[in-house]
Scaffold this motif. Structure first.
Motif, short mmCIF file in Angstrom:
data_model
loop_
_atom_site.label_atom_id
_atom_site.label_comp_id
_atom_site.label_asym_id
_atom_site.label_seq_id
_atom_site.Cartn_x
_atom_site.Cartn_y
_atom_site.Cartn_z
N VAL A 117 0.86 -1.18 0.00
CA VAL A 117 0.00 0.00 0.00
C VAL A 117 0.90 1.23 0.00
N ASN A 118 0.71 2.08 -1.00
CA ASN A 118 1.63 3.20 -1.21
C ASN A 118 1.25 4.40 -0.35
N CYS A 119 1.21 4.20 0.96
CA CYS A 119 0.77 5.26 1.87
C CYS A 119 1.87 6.29 2.09
N GLY A 120 1.46 7.49 2.52
CA GLY A 120 2.42 8.49 2.94
C GLY A 120 2.86 8.23 4.38
N ILE A 121 3.51 9.21 4.98
CA ILE A 121 4.13 9.00 6.28
C ILE A 121 3.25 9.44 7.45
#
Length: 385
Positions: A166-170
């Motif tokens: 899952v290409n989530c942010g921080i």
């Protein structure tokens, strides 16, 4: 809760209760600054007073045995053979975190771990980040890895990006790990510089509304929005020297918007630039005690997410629009990735009961879904308990 977790752990895994360690990681809500953590902007989240609990005991062998009071699935794997397996479902999140420690040279051995969380799964309040950070904090503690808190944030984000996919942010992992009681956090997602702002809400409560419209981050259009922003950034970088969309202020963006030759990416970029501007203004308004302005910026954030970023959907829009109608609502917006999940509202304390009743009834009539509401307090970050 500590006693409950120890008791349930011993019932599940046996052994002496004195050997069981307990940990907690909160959920989070983002007050403003949505879909800009991966665009180099500022976010303004806070940790919540509910989250994920863990009870753990080291093993003498190399096996990881993981169970949850929330799910029937139990998983047993070797710590030195950790790969993503769809059949392992929720356990892939802690597996990815342990893998991150191993990749950094930490000597992590076998463990029995029991999890229990009271974050509604799929509501957009970071149940996955809470699970990841909880695992990271307990591994770091039990095996004396000595990894600093901000490095734990990066490790858990990497686990979700690279291991789970899952290409989530921080932002989610940051808020869960670094939260401070009664404070919101202003995080620059480009530089990772951050500061705390006292969340003094005299006579005002934070009310989270769960639309009960389930959304899975990996299944949403999240990755599509990221690629649209990357396209817009590439077009803008042909004419301006920037690293991220949020390097631009609104005036500079407007001057170059025409360079983005597709309308959908242009709208996504417009949201990112203005949302970053709103977030900085909102943090300043909170510091100045101007909650009325803070609420106006929350409302503007939702309209931008609805019209420019197109990540709200019928259910979130219905709940926010009903919230706006209630006398006593300071501000209301969707929070999280969108496509379902939750709203966050600031509501005068005397109006909370009417807010929940009125918004709940009107939302149910409009959507056919029965919502849930949580009146929450701002909690601390992940720790041993």
């Amino acid at each position: 809760m500590k006693e409950k977790m120890i008791r349930e752990f011993v019932d599940k895994f046996g052994g002496e209760r004195e050997t069981v360690e307990t940990f907690f990681a909160p959920g989070r809500v983002n007050l403003i600054g949505e879909h800009i953590d991966y665009n180099g902007g500022h976010v303004f989240p806070c940790a919540l007073d509910f989250g994920t609990y863990g009870a753990v005991r080291k093993r003498q062998d190399n096996k990881l045995r993981m169970a949850s009071l929330n799910f029937d699935l139990e998983v047993e794997v070797d710590a030195d053979r950790l790969v993503y397996d769809e059949a392992d479902d929720w356990a892939n999140y802690p597996k990815g975190v342990v893998k991150g420690f191993l990749n950094r040279g930490c000597r992590v051995g076998g463990m029995d771990i029991l999890y229990w969380g009271n974050i509604p799964n799929g509501a957009g309040l970071s149940s996955s980040a809470s699970l990841e950070v909880l695992t990271a904090v307990l591994v770091n503690d039990l095996f004396d890895c000595g990894i600093a808190p901000m490095d734990l944030v990066l490790l858990t984000q990497e686990a979700e990006n690279s291991f789970v996919g899952v290409n989530c942010g921080i932002m989610d992992q940051f808020a869960v790990c670094m939260g401070r009681k009664d404070s919101a956090m202003l995080l620059d997602c480009k530089t990772l510089e951050y500061s705390y702002a006292p969340l003094v809400l005299d006579g005002i409560r934070i009310v989270i509304g769960n639309t009960r419209k389930r959304r899975g981050l990996a299944d949403s259009k999240y990755n599509e929005r990221r690629s649209e922003c990357e396209y817009a950034l590439a077009k803008l970088r042909e004419v301006v020297e920037i690293e991220t969309l949020c390097d631009l202020d609104p005036a500079a963006f407007q001057a170059h918007r025409h360079r983005i030759d597709q309308e959908a990416p242009a709208r996504r970029a417009e949201h990112a630039v203005w949302e970053n501007h709103r977030t900085l203004e909102a943090a300043a308004a909170l510091q100045a005690g101007d909650l009325a302005r803070f609420g106006e910026l929350m409302n503007a954030s939702h309209r931008s997410l609805r019209d420019l970023y197109e990540v709200t959907g019928r259910e979130l829009d219905a709940m926010v629009e009903e919230a706006w109608k209630v006398d006593g609502t300071i501000g209301s917006r969707m929070t999280g990735a969108g496509f379902g999940g939750c709203t966050v509202s600031l509501v005068r304390a005397g109006a909370v009961e009417d807010f929940i009743k009125t918004v709940g009834e009107n939302y149910a009539a409009a959507t056919g879904l029965e919502p849930e509401f949580y009146v929450v307090d701002v909690g601390a970050g992940a720790s041993r308990i």
